[in-house]
Design an enzyme around this catalytic site. Structure first.
Site, PDB file in Angstrom:
ATOM      1  N   PHE A 187       0.804  -1.223   0.000  1.00 33.28           N
ATOM      2  CA  PHE A 187       0.000   0.000   0.000  1.00 33.28           C
ATOM      3  C   PHE A 187       0.835   1.270   0.000  1.00 33.28           C
ATOM      4  O   PHE A 187       0.328   2.340  -0.349  1.00 33.28           O
ATOM      5  CB  PHE A 187      -0.919   0.030   1.235  1.00 33.28           C
ATOM      6  CG  PHE A 187      -0.199   0.309   2.535  1.00 33.28           C
ATOM      7  CD1 PHE A 187       0.092   1.605   2.932  1.00 33.28           C
ATOM      8  CD2 PHE A 187       0.218  -0.729   3.356  1.00 33.28           C
ATOM      9  CE1 PHE A 187       0.767   1.870   4.120  1.00 33.28           C
ATOM     10  CE2 PHE A 187       0.892  -0.482   4.542  1.00 33.28           C
ATOM     11  CZ  PHE A 187       1.165   0.824   4.921  1.00 33.28           C
ATOM     12  N   LYS A 215      -5.791  -1.795  -0.483  1.00 30.46           N
ATOM     13  CA  LYS A 215      -6.033  -0.552   0.261  1.00 30.46           C
ATOM     14  C   LYS A 215      -6.014   0.684  -0.637  1.00 30.46           C
ATOM     15  O   LYS A 215      -6.628   1.706  -0.307  1.00 30.46           O
ATOM     16  CB  LYS A 215      -4.997  -0.402   1.378  1.00 30.46           C
ATOM     17  CG  LYS A 215      -5.110  -1.440   2.479  1.00 30.46           C
ATOM     18  CD  LYS A 215      -4.064  -1.205   3.551  1.00 30.46           C
ATOM     19  CE  LYS A 215      -4.254  -2.138   4.744  1.00 30.46           C
ATOM     20  NZ  LYS A 215      -4.007  -3.552   4.380  1.00 30.46           N
ATOM     21  N   CYS A 319       9.636   1.628   3.180  1.00 31.55           N
ATOM     22  CA  CYS A 319      10.518   0.505   3.521  1.00 31.55           C
ATOM     23  C   CYS A 319      11.951   0.983   3.719  1.00 31.55           C
ATOM     24  O   CYS A 319      12.771   0.264   4.298  1.00 31.55           O
ATOM     25  CB  CYS A 319      10.457  -0.578   2.449  1.00 31.55           C
ATOM     26  SG  CYS A 319      10.995  -0.034   0.819  1.00 31.55           S
TER      27      CYS A 319
END
Length: 537
Positions: A187, A215, A319
């Protein structure tokens, strides 16, 4: 059955308004949850046609700043999934034999169209995912760079050739596409991650089945629409939606040859294990705990700005977000200034022009972040800045968390061992550079690590000794441009070929080696059954 409710690609002018926000966003920014009776349904893309799924099961796509239901995404049926894979399989023979120069030209056109519609894409991302409009533009642009990289595929896909390796014998290798490939997206980067995947794959000559995050699927639909407008033939790119069942179907389907995944470790290792067991190539980018080591000689202002931006940008939902700072020596001065600068950040809906960070993706994510922060406090960490109870006027129902800073964090704490994925910065202390490196290397993740220093000797030692796939020297988020590869390591990556760059091209292609000899047809020779040596038989 699929033909009963299709949207023809030829009617893109009709498609755009039907996909509400996928083309022309007109969302309310009211804080109260929407009572809109029939939210638009996100279509699948199968064989060049946008198809309204026959599934009776849908998931609401929620604006995280308002809790408004933006759309509904279907749980694609088994028959629809099989139809998407079948369309990709049928399109593959013609597409693989399409000249690479033609495939490149489609990518040239796609990057032009993405630039044209970048505002539309950014608004979709902000509406569905929550990040600020400025950050959403960056999301699109970093993906656009991969499309531009794919425009050079003729050079990137070159093989090797050696003439006359033995008497009259030539050997050469060529890189060929694999077939049907698939991508499973997270997402947090609704445009960038799909653009990490399908442009490289299809320009190499593969066909593709894309599963966006349930999402925030809108950006993938817009990108698919643009890819077809750019000239991508029917069936080369297909889009399906869903959760566990579709993911498992991708892992199990014998016609899918390779899977790209970005997301959590639990899902990533499941996909890697299940897909690999079926003989597929899998590249799986997973969780992270990115560190920055700050030495006493680091430039104060530049370092503080970098730490704040990398720690709290995108509400920490990257990330490669900088989640942990290891201060070598006295940390109090640094921590005080960090708090001062973090307090100055504006938390608001991503559509507001003054917003520095928007909401996190869901109430569940917000609750998890709260729990991990509290676990750190309960374990002995000190809370320097608490953003858990923030309320944004006009968006009281939003999933907002303000910048949060914990210090005196130790490696045994749950808040350190788990990826928080929110606007939370953890501060640790070390007596020396060696101790700091030891802390970083002791963590199971290996996406990225940075050092802030004015010492070339210290930077070189860090670069050599650190166990992380991407290293920054006075750079907080060392994500490489697409002509390199995204080189996560340790528990942050599973597979042996990373995303984009040369490794990405290698992932989506296989080597075929050809050895050829042309003999004079008038010449004769005796049969020799011995093992050939030096390619002489």
């Amino acid at each position: 059955m699929l033909q009963s409710s299709i949207w023809r690609v030829k009617k893109l002018s009709v498609l755009r308004p039907q996909i509400f926000a996928l083309g022309n966003f007109r969302f309310s920014t009211f804080a109260e949850p929407s009572s809109k009776p029939n939210p638009p349904r996100v279509p699948n893309l199968i064989g060049g046609t946008f198809v309204d799924s026959q599934s009776s099961a849908f998931i609401d796509v929620i604006n995280p700043a308002t809790q408004e239901v933006v759309s509904q995404v279907p749980l694609t049926t088994k028959d629809e999934f099989k139809a998407a894979v079948s369309a990709a399989k049928q399109a593959f023979p013609a597409w693989r034999n399409t000249p690479v120069t033609t495939r490149q030209r489609i990518m040239f056109k796609l990057q032009e169209l993405i630039r044209r519609d970048i505002d539309k894409l950014a608004l979709n991302i902000t509406t569905e995912q929550g990040k600020t409009l400025k950050d959403a533009h960056g999301d699109v642009f970093r993906g656009l760079e991969v499309v531009e990289h794919a425009c050079g595929m003729a050079s990137l896909q070159m093989g090797e050739y050696v003439s006359n390796v033995s008497h009259g014998i030539d050997t050469y290798s060529i890189r060929e596409p694999l077939g049907v490939c698939a991508g499973i997206c997270p997402f947090n980067f609704p445009a960038m991650i799909p653009l990490w995947m399908f442009p490289i794959a299809v320009t190499c000559g593969n066909t593709f089945v894309l599963k966006p995050s349930e999402k925030d699927p809108g950006a993938s639909i817009i990108l698919a629409e643009l890819a077809m407008e750019a000239g991508l033939p029917n069936g080369v790119l297909n889009v399906v939606h869903g959760t566990n069942d579709v993911v498992n179907a991708i892992c199990d389907d014998e016609d899918i040859k390779a899977i790209s995944f970005v997301g959590s470790n639990i899902a990533g290792m499941h996909i890697y294990s299940r897909g690999s067991a079926k003989g597929k190539r899998v590249q799986s980018n997973m969780g992270a705990k990115n560190h920055a080591i700050v030495l006493p000689d680091a430039g104060i202002d530049a370092t503080l700005n970098a730490l704040v931006a990398a720690g709290f940008g995108a509400a920490g939902q990257r990330c490669m977000a900088l989640s942990t700072v290891v201060f070598v020596g006295d940390s109090k001065l640094w921590e005080d200034k960090l708090v001062e600068r973090a307090k100055a950040l504006k938390v608001n809906s991503g559509t507001e022009p003054d917003a520095d960070l928007g909401p996190v993706i869901s109430k569940q994510a917000k609750d998890r972040i709260h729990r991990l922060v509290q676990s750190g406090i309960d374990s002995g960490a000190r809370l320097l800045l608490d953003g858990r109870n923030i309320v944004v006027p006009g968006y009281e129902h939003g999933n907002f968390i303000g910048p949060t800073i914990l210090t005196d964090v130790t490696p045994d704490m749950e808040c350190y061992k788990e990826e928080i994925f929110g606007p939370v910065l953890l501060c640790m202390q070390a007596e020396s550079l060696e101790d700091a490196i030891s802390i970083v290397n002791g963590n199971r993740y290996g996406n990225g690590a940075s050092i802030f220093t004015t010492s070339g000797i210290a930077a070189r030692k860090f670069q050599t000794d650190i166990e992380a796939g991407q290293v920054g020297i006075n750079v907080p988020i060392p994500v490489p441009l697409p002509f390199f590869s995204f080189t996560g390591s340790k528990a942050s990556f599973a597979g042996d070929l990373n995303f984009y760059g040369k490794a990405g091209v290698n992932f989506f292609t296989q080597i075929k080696t050809v050895t050829q000899q042309w003999k004079d047809s008038t010449g004769g020779s005796a049969i020799n059954l011995a093992m050939p040596t030096s390619l002489k038989s």
